[in-house]
Enzyme design. Structure first.
Site, PDB file in Angstrom:
ATOM      1  N   CYS A  93       0.841  -1.208   0.000  1.00 27.93           N
ATOM      2  CA  CYS A  93       0.000   0.000   0.000  1.00 27.93           C
ATOM      3  C   CYS A  93       0.878   1.261   0.000  1.00 27.93           C
ATOM      4  O   CYS A  93       1.713   1.443   0.890  1.00 27.93           O
ATOM      5  CB  CYS A  93      -0.922   0.007   1.219  1.00 27.93           C
ATOM      6  SG  CYS A  93      -1.980   1.468   1.227  1.00 27.93           S
ATOM      7  N   GLY A 215      -7.760  -6.435 -10.008  1.00 20.18           N
ATOM      8  CA  GLY A 215      -8.425  -5.462  -9.145  1.00 20.18           C
ATOM      9  C   GLY A 215      -9.425  -4.657  -9.941  1.00 20.18           C
ATOM     10  O   GLY A 215     -10.573  -5.072 -10.148  1.00 20.18           O
TER      11      GLY A 215
HETATM   12  C1  LIG Z   1      -9.636   1.363  -4.531  1.00 22.04           C
HETATM   13  C2  LIG Z   1      -8.438   0.479  -4.337  1.00 22.04           C
HETATM   14  C3  LIG Z   1      -8.194  -0.045  -3.083  1.00 22.04           C
HETATM   15  C4  LIG Z   1      -7.085  -0.875  -2.872  1.00 22.04           C
HETATM   16  N1  LIG Z   1      -6.888  -1.428  -1.645  1.00 22.04           N
HETATM   17  C5  LIG Z   1      -5.884  -2.333  -1.464  1.00 22.04           C
HETATM   18  C6  LIG Z   1      -5.735  -3.031  -0.246  1.00 22.04           C
HETATM   19  O1  LIG Z   1      -6.530  -2.906   0.702  1.00 22.04           O
HETATM   20  N2  LIG Z   1      -4.684  -3.895  -0.144  1.00 22.04           N
HETATM   21  C7  LIG Z   1      -3.787  -4.106  -1.171  1.00 22.04           C
HETATM   22  O2  LIG Z   1      -2.851  -4.899  -1.048  1.00 22.04           O
HETATM   23  N3  LIG Z   1      -3.920  -3.449  -2.348  1.00 22.04           N
HETATM   24  C8  LIG Z   1      -4.952  -2.604  -2.514  1.00 22.04           C
HETATM   25  N4  LIG Z   1      -5.122  -2.009  -3.738  1.00 22.04           N
HETATM   26  C9  LIG Z   1      -4.221  -2.378  -4.843  1.00 22.04           C
HETATM   27  C10 LIG Z   1      -4.826  -3.526  -5.668  1.00 22.04           C
HETATM   28  O3  LIG Z   1      -4.928  -4.695  -4.898  1.00 22.04           O
HETATM   29  C11 LIG Z   1      -3.972  -3.823  -6.916  1.00 22.04           C
HETATM   30  O4  LIG Z   1      -2.683  -4.187  -6.505  1.00 22.04           O
HETATM   31  C12 LIG Z   1      -3.853  -2.620  -7.841  1.00 22.04           C
HETATM   32  O5  LIG Z   1      -5.113  -1.989  -8.033  1.00 22.04           O
HETATM   33  C13 LIG Z   1      -3.300  -3.025  -9.222  1.00 22.04           C
HETATM   34  O6  LIG Z   1      -4.109  -4.019  -9.819  1.00 22.04           O
HETATM   35  P1  LIG Z   1      -5.224  -3.654 -10.943  1.00 22.04           P
HETATM   36  O7  LIG Z   1      -4.519  -2.888 -12.033  1.00 22.04           O
HETATM   37  O8  LIG Z   1      -5.740  -4.997 -11.408  1.00 22.04           O
HETATM   38  O9  LIG Z   1      -6.267  -2.815 -10.296  1.00 22.04           O
HETATM   39  C14 LIG Z   1      -6.204  -1.170  -3.947  1.00 22.04           C
HETATM   40  C15 LIG Z   1      -6.463  -0.626  -5.204  1.00 22.04           C
HETATM   41  C16 LIG Z   1      -7.567   0.172  -5.416  1.00 22.04           C
HETATM   42  C17 LIG Z   1      -7.828   0.717  -6.803  1.00 22.04           C
END
Ligand SMILES: Cc1cc2nc3c(=O)[nH]c(=O)nc-3n(C[C@H](O)[C@H](O)[C@H](O)COP(=O)(O)O)c2cc1C
Length: 305
Positions: A93, A215
């Protein structure tokens, strides 16, 4: 090993209702949003409410965050985390308030502390898997060193989001760096970042990963998992939205859900190509049943055109 599809931990989105529909539509493993080990110490009701589970869920990993070795070890033993199939440690994070506390991706600046946390948490994992979600590094890419540290400290698998913490969400996820991580360890490695369509999914698979974590590509379209698996949808899109709501209604009061669901509804509406006047209604909704009626007509329209 067959390629696995994982739903990412997303604060504010990876609620129990969303996890249920993602699992029903092909996600092999889903994650809760990050839960504070520190808050668990104080028996936080809010954290307990984030750890609710539904009987329809398959395998769920609860993600925890913290920097204090003792608090993290205690969280592993907390009753609210006992019925999950796995526990994941958040080391990715990049949010300033988390990093300022030395938590999340800040741990990538202190690999000996990160290692101690993993080793200590592993002692209390029991039957549960213990995994770590990381970024490529804090400011620079040192993912190979990070991946090896996770493996040596006892992690059962890792998920790599192909960006550094400093990048936040800018630029594109670096899939070559994910491939390097995969090649450097024996434990399973899941690739994450920017998988939004068949092409990006195939590109990620070229890294040799054991599976992918999705995500934002699944927000508003949990059927993305079925599409990637080339499976027929097990339910219609309106039924998906209705099930998402019904599961949440088992656990949370309506007044909480009216606000909470606004962002999910907006995302569903966007993926269903709703005009902005309709999206506006979801963004300001005050009645969930009215919104569901609106979705029914939106889906009918979408499917008949
Ligand atoms: C709104 C939001 C909240 C997120 N919350 C977390 C979280 O609680 N823990 C975590 O490890 N990553 C969190 N992430 C990161 C996602 O797990 C992921 O690593 C990131 O969005 C990239 O993947 P994607 O391109 O498929 O979205 C969050 C991302 C978004 C957009």
């Amino acid at each position: 090993m067959e390629t696995k599809l994982l739903l990412a931990p997303m604060a504010g989105y990876s609620d129990v209702g969303f996890r249920v529909v993602c699992a029903q539509l092909g996600a092999d493993l889903t994650f809760t949003e990050m839960l504070s080990a520190q808050a668990m110490k104080y028996d936080s009701e809010k954290t307990k409410a984030l750890a609710f589970r539904d009987a329809r869920e398959k395998a769920v990993v609860a993600q925890i965050f913290g920097k204090d070795v003792q608090a993290m070890a205690e969280a592993m033993q907390n009753p609210i985390l006992q019925n999950f199939e796995g526990i994941d440690i958040n080391m990715g994070c990049p949010a300033p308030k988390i990093v300022k506390n030395g938590e999340g991706s800040a741990l990538l600046k202190n690999l000996s502390l990160a290692s101690q946390i993993i080793t200590e948490c592993k002692k209390y994992a029991g039957q549960r898997s213990l995994s770590v979600k990381v970024r490529l590094g804090f400011s620079e890419n040192n993912i190979v060193e990070i991946a090896k540290m996770c493996e040596e400290s006892g992690a059962d698998f890792i998920t790599v989001h192909g960006r550094t913490a400093k990048q936040m969400y800018a630029g594109k996820a670096d899939y070559e760096a994910i491939a390097a991580a995969k090649a450097s360890v024996k434990i399973p490695v899941f690739g994450n970042g920017d998988i939004v369509d068949e092409q990006s999914y195939q590109n990620m698979l070229l890294c040799g990963v054991d599976g992918v974590m999705i995500g934002r590509g699944a927000v508003g379209s949990p059927w993305f998992f079925s599409e990637l698996k080339r499976e027929k949808l097990s339910m219609g899109k309106f039924e998906v939205i209705k099930t998402h709501v019904e599961v949440l209604r088992q656990f949370y009061p309506e007044r909480f859900l009216i606000l909470h669901l606004r962002k999910h509804f907006l995302a569903y509406a966007a993926k269903l190509h709703a005009p902005s006047s309709v999206k506006q209604k979801f963004a300001l909704q005050t009645n969930i049943d009215e919104s569901l009626n609106l979705f029914q007509s939106l889906v009918n329209h979408f499917e008949n055109n």
